[in-house]
Design a protein around this motif. Sequence first.
Motif, PDB file in Angstrom:
ATOM      1  N   GLU A  31      44.378  42.027  48.920  1.00  0.00           N
ATOM      2  CA  GLU A  31      45.201  40.818  49.007  1.00  0.00           C
ATOM      3  C   GLU A  31      45.258  40.269  50.427  1.00  0.00           C
ATOM      4  OE1 GLU A  31      48.923  41.961  47.308  1.00  0.00           O
ATOM      5  OE2 GLU A  31      48.271  41.505  45.248  1.00  0.00           O
ATOM      6  N   LEU A  32      45.211  41.156  51.404  1.00  0.00           N
ATOM      7  CA  LEU A  32      45.191  40.683  52.791  1.00  0.00           C
ATOM      8  C   LEU A  32      43.910  39.897  53.089  1.00  0.00           C
ATOM      9  CD1 LEU A  32      46.630  43.799  54.694  1.00  0.00           C
ATOM     10  CD2 LEU A  32      47.743  41.579  54.363  1.00  0.00           C
ATOM     11  N   ALA A  33      42.834  40.227  52.393  1.00  0.00           N
ATOM     12  CA  ALA A  33      41.549  39.542  52.600  1.00  0.00           C
ATOM     13  C   ALA A  33      41.402  38.296  51.727  1.00  0.00           C
ATOM     14  CB  ALA A  33      40.409  40.506  52.330  1.00  0.00           C
ATOM     15  N   TYR A  34      42.396  38.022  50.877  1.00  0.00           N
ATOM     16  CA  TYR A  34      42.306  36.853  50.001  1.00  0.00           C
ATOM     17  C   TYR A  34      42.237  35.550  50.796  1.00  0.00           C
ATOM     18  CZ  TYR A  34      43.226  39.158  45.491  1.00  0.00           C
ATOM     19  OH  TYR A  34      43.131  39.912  44.355  1.00  0.00           O
ATOM     20  N   GLN A  35      41.459  34.624  50.277  1.00  0.00           N
ATOM     21  CA  GLN A  35      41.411  33.273  50.831  1.00  0.00           C
ATOM     22  C   GLN A  35      42.358  32.378  50.046  1.00  0.00           C
ATOM     23  OE1 GLN A  35      37.371  31.860  50.755  1.00  0.00           O
ATOM     24  NE2 GLN A  35      36.531  33.795  51.515  1.00  0.00           N
ATOM     25  N   ASP A  36      42.931  31.396  50.727  1.00  0.00           N
ATOM     26  CA  ASP A  36      43.764  30.425  50.030  1.00  0.00           C
ATOM     27  C   ASP A  36      42.886  29.513  49.187  1.00  0.00           C
ATOM     28  OD1 ASP A  36      46.149  31.359  51.057  1.00  0.00           O
ATOM     29  OD2 ASP A  36      46.043  30.077  52.833  1.00  0.00           O
ATOM     30  N   ILE A  37      43.448  29.044  48.079  1.00  0.00           N
ATOM     31  CA  ILE A  37      42.704  28.131  47.213  1.00  0.00           C
ATOM     32  C   ILE A  37      42.524  26.811  47.967  1.00  0.00           C
ATOM     33  CG2 ILE A  37      42.702  26.905  45.013  1.00  0.00           C
ATOM     34  CD1 ILE A  37      44.526  29.133  43.935  1.00  0.00           C
ATOM     35  N   PRO A  38      41.288  26.365  48.187  1.00  0.00           N
ATOM     36  CA  PRO A  38      41.080  25.135  48.966  1.00  0.00           C
ATOM     37  C   PRO A  38      41.550  23.900  48.202  1.00  0.00           C
ATOM     38  CG  PRO A  38      39.010  25.900  48.039  1.00  0.00           C
ATOM     39  CD  PRO A  38      40.030  26.955  47.733  1.00  0.00           C
ATOM     40  N   SER A  39      41.983  22.917  48.941  1.00  0.00           N
ATOM     41  CA  SER A  39      42.421  21.668  48.325  1.00  0.00           C
ATOM     42  C   SER A  39      41.216  20.917  47.790  1.00  0.00           C
ATOM     43  CB  SER A  39      43.167  20.815  49.355  1.00  0.00           C
ATOM     44  OG  SER A  39      43.570  19.604  48.773  1.00  0.00           O
TER      45      SER A  39
END
Length: 635
Positions: A600-608
């Motif tokens: 989870e720390l390596a997760y990327q945010d969902i791009p707009s």
Amino acid sequence: MQTGENEQALRKIIDFTRLLSVAILIIHYYLCFYPAFREMNLTHKVVDHMVLPLAKMAIFKTVLVAKLSVLLLLVVSLIGSKGKRDEKIRPKTIITYCFTGLLLYFISSLFLALPLTVKMVAALYIVITAFGYLLFMTGGSLLFRMLKLKLGSDIFNKENETFPQEERLLENEYSINLPAKYQLKGKERNSWINIINPFRGMLVGGSPGAGKSYFVIRHIITQHIAKGFSMLIYDFKYYDLSRIAYNTLQKHGGRSFYVINFENIMHRSNPLEPETMLDITDAMESARTIMLGLNREWIKKQGDFFVESPINFVTALIWFLKKYKGGKYCTLPHVIELSLVDYKDWFAVLTTEPEIEVLINPFISAWKNEAYEQLEGQIASAKISLARLSSPQLYYVLSGNDFSLDINNPNEPKVVCLANNPQKSQVYGAVLSLYVNRVNKLVNRKQQHKCSLIFDEFPTIYFNGIDNLIATARSNKVAVTLAVQDYSQLKKDYGREQAEVIMNIVGNIIFGQVTGDTAKQLSERFGKINQQKESVSINSSDTSVSRSTQLDYAVPASKIAGLSSGEFVGMVADDPTNKIDLKTFHCQIQNDHEAIREEELAYQDIPSARVINLNQVMMNYQRIKEDIRMIKEAF
């Protein structure tokens, strides 16, 4: 048979064995200290004639052999003895008596080497050996009278309520496999929850904090995406599940990713695509979904005049827009704006479409007969409900067309997330219900890509026909997962009949801590197992213990009500090619917490998906209003 004669005969044998043990001990004294006895004038010719020849026997050759022979006969007599069993006798007392007795019994042999007179050595040896013998006999009799019961050791009956569970890992191209640990007769064992046929429906339940999302839902998402499923995720608390889906999809690819979010706008999609509505029944289903989603209390009143009238009204609006100019204006925002038109103008517009004449006839009849109060009541119910959706942001999302809702199209499989907000769930939930309804119509078809529909907090949306989807979509490779907190929640939002159908039709059930009727239903569903029962009867002369087996619930309702977080009970379904004998489980699902945290720390945010400003949203809002004004003026 235990008759009086048999018991008396056994008692005689025991008494004789003990008497023989004492007799050998006395003979041992006499032979060992014969000079002392003779000096004290305690010998006799007759006794000497009988006893002294025994000195040649093997058991009297040495002191140790003689003592061991005496002890062996004593033990035999104690084994066969009977006495009133007593639960107050403690092992510590028995050990003390036996150990002290044996110590004195054998240590007395050391006195034989003391530089004392023969009389003194004989006296010390005989007294100490006899005292040790009596102590050991007392301890032995206590040992065989001790009542060992398990009545107090397992006060919650945990060991009795354990049962064998599936320990094999059974995988196929559709399965969901959750590692777990379970207890069996006091021992912890490894097991697997093997959902090898998810197309028979999955119901995941548990009170808040039971671990539904963390221990179950997240694994369904990650494993199904890894196995190539297209997916629809209803994310009640955006973006808990959407983030997991997006980052898992980045590893495996092969599908497009879309998010419907009314607050932070990502993608746009029209749930009333005219191409997907083949006949007026599709429009009626959409109208029913949106109206019952906005008025959840109407679900239990379906069929009432003032419930069906607004639904017919909205159906007429949808079908008119679908037919008008090839469906150019067939969107939910246009339906909402058209509903706000004065009903006199509305009649002029709708009467041009013959297919909806039967739907609007009651309204026109009420108007012609001047039943204005009734007419206002029929139409106002729909207007007031739809007016809650009059939002520029909702209009913007619902009037676009970034993707189609056939998420399991083999040519373009998709992962679609429907984002809700708990603070605005009533309004957003109604619109998202419409998306779900349209997806349901499109995914349940032959020759489509395998698909997984996951609904977190399912009762917060209205899904008309969920039972039909679960019952018929199995052959079309559509797996449906419903997450609820409790059966009572389903009853409140869907009504008792629909809730019972949902509860009973699913093949795979995974539940954490729940109480009340839900726990009772689950306990009965899991069935009964053979359990050992023990009872004790104590009276003045005897103590009797009886043990029996009887069928009792494998997982009682009280145990389900006390499950810890991550601890689940349930039952899985199998298929003809992969049979599972041990379907029921009660276990602790094993998550690698450290690995999940690092992931989870390596997760990327969902791009707009787009950059928009308020002007664009407002311009779209005004354009829709202008479209309706132009339609009205055209008639």
